[in-house]
Design a protein around this motif. Structure first.
Motif, PDB file in Angstrom:
ATOM      1  N   GLN A   1      -1.115 -10.622 -22.088  1.00  0.00           N
ATOM      2  CA  GLN A   1      -1.447 -10.664 -23.521  1.00  0.00           C
ATOM      3  C   GLN A   1      -0.778 -11.853 -24.197  1.00  0.00           C
ATOM      4  N   TRP A   2       0.469 -12.144 -23.839  1.00  0.00           N
ATOM      5  CA  TRP A   2       1.169 -13.287 -24.426  1.00  0.00           C
ATOM      6  C   TRP A   2       0.419 -14.580 -24.082  1.00  0.00           C
ATOM      7  N   ALA A   3       0.080 -14.746 -22.812  1.00  0.00           N
ATOM      8  CA  ALA A   3      -0.630 -15.950 -22.374  1.00  0.00           C
ATOM      9  C   ALA A   3      -1.973 -16.076 -23.097  1.00  0.00           C
ATOM     10  N   LYS A   4      -2.658 -14.973 -23.240  1.00  0.00           N
ATOM     11  CA  LYS A   4      -3.973 -14.954 -23.883  1.00  0.00           C
ATOM     12  C   LYS A   4      -3.895 -15.441 -25.332  1.00  0.00           C
ATOM     13  N   ARG A   5      -2.776 -15.161 -26.014  1.00  0.00           N
ATOM     14  CA  ARG A   5      -2.590 -15.632 -27.394  1.00  0.00           C
ATOM     15  C   ARG A   5      -2.699 -17.146 -27.492  1.00  0.00           C
ATOM     16  N   PHE A   6      -2.389 -17.821 -26.387  1.00  0.00           N
ATOM     17  CA  PHE A   6      -2.372 -19.279 -26.368  1.00  0.00           C
ATOM     18  C   PHE A   6      -3.519 -19.858 -25.543  1.00  0.00           C
ATOM     19  N   GLY A   7      -4.491 -19.014 -25.229  1.00  0.00           N
ATOM     20  CA  GLY A   7      -5.662 -19.481 -24.493  1.00  0.00           C
ATOM     21  C   GLY A   7      -5.399 -19.723 -23.021  1.00  0.00           C
ATOM     22  N   LEU A   8      -4.390 -19.072 -22.476  1.00  0.00           N
ATOM     23  CA  LEU A   8      -4.033 -19.232 -21.062  1.00  0.00           C
ATOM     24  C   LEU A   8      -4.206 -17.923 -20.312  1.00  0.00           C
ATOM     25  N   THR A   9      -4.288 -18.041 -18.995  1.00  0.00           N
ATOM     26  CA  THR A   9      -4.140 -16.872 -18.145  1.00  0.00           C
ATOM     27  C   THR A   9      -2.648 -16.743 -17.846  1.00  0.00           C
ATOM     28  N   SER A  10      -2.235 -15.600 -17.361  1.00  0.00           N
ATOM     29  CA  SER A  10      -0.821 -15.462 -17.005  1.00  0.00           C
ATOM     30  C   SER A  10      -0.465 -16.414 -15.861  1.00  0.00           C
TER      31      SER A  10
ATOM     32  N   CYS B   1       3.093 -23.141  -5.646  1.00  0.00           N
ATOM     33  CA  CYS B   1       2.402 -22.157  -4.796  1.00  0.00           C
ATOM     34  C   CYS B   1       3.394 -21.222  -4.124  1.00  0.00           C
ATOM     35  N   GLU B   2       4.492 -21.799  -3.620  1.00  0.00           N
ATOM     36  CA  GLU B   2       5.502 -20.991  -2.940  1.00  0.00           C
ATOM     37  C   GLU B   2       6.243 -20.079  -3.912  1.00  0.00           C
ATOM     38  N   GLN B   3       6.590 -20.598  -5.080  1.00  0.00           N
ATOM     39  CA  GLN B   3       7.355 -19.790  -6.035  1.00  0.00           C
ATOM     40  C   GLN B   3       6.521 -18.663  -6.628  1.00  0.00           C
TER      41      GLN B   3
ATOM     42  N   GLN C   1      -5.654 -23.535  -4.149  1.00  0.00           N
ATOM     43  CA  GLN C   1      -6.824 -23.841  -4.973  1.00  0.00           C
ATOM     44  C   GLN C   1      -6.640 -23.340  -6.409  1.00  0.00           C
ATOM     45  N   THR C   2      -6.026 -22.173  -6.572  1.00  0.00           N
ATOM     46  CA  THR C   2      -5.787 -21.635  -7.917  1.00  0.00           C
ATOM     47  C   THR C   2      -4.869 -22.569  -8.698  1.00  0.00           C
ATOM     48  N   VAL C   3      -3.786 -22.978  -8.071  1.00  0.00           N
ATOM     49  CA  VAL C   3      -2.830 -23.870  -8.733  1.00  0.00           C
ATOM     50  C   VAL C   3      -3.484 -25.221  -9.002  1.00  0.00           C
ATOM     51  N   HIS C   4      -4.247 -25.732  -8.056  1.00  0.00           N
ATOM     52  CA  HIS C   4      -4.932 -27.019  -8.220  1.00  0.00           C
ATOM     53  C   HIS C   4      -5.871 -26.977  -9.434  1.00  0.00           C
ATOM     54  N   THR C   5      -6.629 -25.908  -9.555  1.00  0.00           N
ATOM     55  CA  THR C   5      -7.556 -25.759 -10.681  1.00  0.00           C
ATOM     56  C   THR C   5      -6.802 -25.732 -12.007  1.00  0.00           C
ATOM     57  N   ILE C   6      -5.694 -25.003 -12.056  1.00  0.00           N
ATOM     58  CA  ILE C   6      -4.879 -24.932 -13.269  1.00  0.00           C
ATOM     59  C   ILE C   6      -4.319 -26.313 -13.612  1.00  0.00           C
ATOM     60  N   LEU C   7      -3.808 -27.023 -12.607  1.00  0.00           N
ATOM     61  CA  LEU C   7      -3.251 -28.358 -12.840  1.00  0.00           C
ATOM     62  C   LEU C   7      -4.310 -29.327 -13.344  1.00  0.00           C
ATOM     63  N   ASN C   8      -5.509 -29.236 -12.785  1.00  0.00           N
ATOM     64  CA  ASN C   8      -6.598 -30.095 -13.260  1.00  0.00           C
ATOM     65  C   ASN C   8      -6.898 -29.820 -14.732  1.00  0.00           C
TER      66      ASN C   8
ATOM     67  N   PHE D   1      -4.782 -28.653 -16.977  1.00  0.00           N
ATOM     68  CA  PHE D   1      -3.665 -29.204 -17.751  1.00  0.00           C
ATOM     69  C   PHE D   1      -3.814 -30.720 -17.898  1.00  0.00           C
ATOM     70  N   GLU D   2      -4.236 -31.357 -16.822  1.00  0.00           N
ATOM     71  CA  GLU D   2      -4.398 -32.808 -16.853  1.00  0.00           C
ATOM     72  C   GLU D   2      -5.518 -33.204 -17.830  1.00  0.00           C
ATOM     73  N   ARG D   3      -6.637 -32.483 -17.796  1.00  0.00           N
ATOM     74  CA  ARG D   3      -7.745 -32.765 -18.718  1.00  0.00           C
ATOM     75  C   ARG D   3      -7.328 -32.604 -20.182  1.00  0.00           C
ATOM     76  N   LYS D   4      -6.431 -31.656 -20.444  1.00  0.00           N
ATOM     77  CA  LYS D   4      -5.965 -31.417 -21.815  1.00  0.00           C
ATOM     78  C   LYS D   4      -4.892 -32.416 -22.242  1.00  0.00           C
ATOM     79  N   GLY D   5      -4.453 -33.255 -21.306  1.00  0.00           N
ATOM     80  CA  GLY D   5      -3.448 -34.252 -21.630  1.00  0.00           C
ATOM     81  C   GLY D   5      -2.024 -33.722 -21.604  1.00  0.00           C
ATOM     82  N   TRP D   6      -1.809 -32.592 -20.936  1.00  0.00           N
ATOM     83  CA  TRP D   6      -0.478 -31.976 -20.881  1.00  0.00           C
ATOM     84  C   TRP D   6       0.316 -32.385 -19.645  1.00  0.00           C
ATOM     85  N   LEU D   7      -0.358 -32.975 -18.675  1.00  0.00           N
ATOM     86  CA  LEU D   7       0.262 -33.173 -17.361  1.00  0.00           C
ATOM     87  C   LEU D   7      -0.085 -34.541 -16.798  1.00  0.00           C
ATOM     88  N   VAL D   8       0.894 -35.148 -16.130  1.00  0.00           N
ATOM     89  CA  VAL D   8       0.640 -36.334 -15.304  1.00  0.00           C
ATOM     90  C   VAL D   8       1.202 -36.055 -13.914  1.00  0.00           C
ATOM     91  N   ARG D   9       0.538 -36.616 -12.929  1.00  0.00           N
ATOM     92  CA  ARG D   9       0.980 -36.485 -11.542  1.00  0.00           C
ATOM     93  C   ARG D   9       1.471 -37.852 -11.084  1.00  0.00           C
TER      94      ARG D   9
END
Length: 150
Positions: free
Chosen positions: A23-32, A54-56, A62-69, A71-79
Motif C-alpha cells: 500500500q505504501w509503494a502504491k501511494r507513489f505509483g510503485l510496486t513493492s 537480485c541476491e538481496q 528479469q524482474t529487476v531488469h524491467t524495474i531498472l529500465n 527507473f532509467e526511463r523516468k530519469g531516476w537511474l544511471v548505469r
C-alpha cells in the motif's frame, strides 16, 4: 492440510506487513518490488549492481531488469560500467532519483522508526533476535530436506 495453529499468527503478521508495504509503494505509483529495488540502490550509494539486488531481494533477474529500465526511463537511474569488471554496472540514482527515493523511503523510514520506538529497547532486541533465530532455524531445516545436487 491445515496450517499449524501456532504459525497462523505469524502468517497474519507477515501478510499484514506485506500488505502495508504494498500500500505504501502504491501511494507513489510503485510496486513493492520496485520500492525495495529503489531502497537497495539508495543504500548502495553508487556501489550497487543488478546482481546484488537480485541476491538481496531474491527476485528474478528479469524482474529487476524491467524495474531498472523503468527507473532509467523516468530519469531516476544511471548505469555506469565498472572499471574492474566491464560486464557489470554500478547503479546510481540521479539527483531526481535521489529526491524521489527520499520522498518515498524517507517518510517510510520515519514511520518505521516511530513504530519501532514504541517498543521498549528490550522488546526491539528480542524481536530482532527471535526473528533471526527463527529464520536461521527454518533455513537449516529447509536445507536438510533438499535432495543432493548432481
Amino acid at each position: 492440510m491445515k496450517a499449524n495453529p501456532e504459525m497462523q499468527p505469524y502468517y497474519d503478521i507477515w501478510f499484514g506487513l506485506k500488505h502495508l508495504y504494498e500500500q505504501w509503494a502504491k501511494r507513489f505509483g510503485l510496486t513493492s518490488h520496485a520500492m525495495f529495488v529503489l531502497y537497495c540502490i539508495a543504500q548502495g550509494e553508487g556501489r550497487c549492481t543488478q546482481k546484488q539486488i537480485c541476491e538481496q531481494l531474491l527476485l528474478p533477474k528479469q524482474t529487476v531488469h524491467t524495474i531498472l529500465n523503468g527507473f532509467e526511463r523516468k530519469g531516476w537511474l544511471v548505469r555506469q560500467v565498472m572499471e574492474l569488471d566491464k560486464r557489470n554496472k554500478n547503479l546510481m540514482l540521479t539527483p531526481e532519483g535521489e529526491e524521489y527515493a527520499d520522498t518515498v523511503l524517507g517518510e517510510l523510514a520515519r514511520r518505521e522508526e516511530n513504530a519501532m520506538y514504541r517498543l521498549r529497547p528490550e522488546q526491539r532486541r528480542a524481536m530482532m533476535e527471535n526473528n533471526l533465530r527463527f529464520f536461521e532455524n527454518l533455513l537449516q531445516i529447509m536445507g536438510e530436506d533438499e535432495p543432493p545436487q548432481e
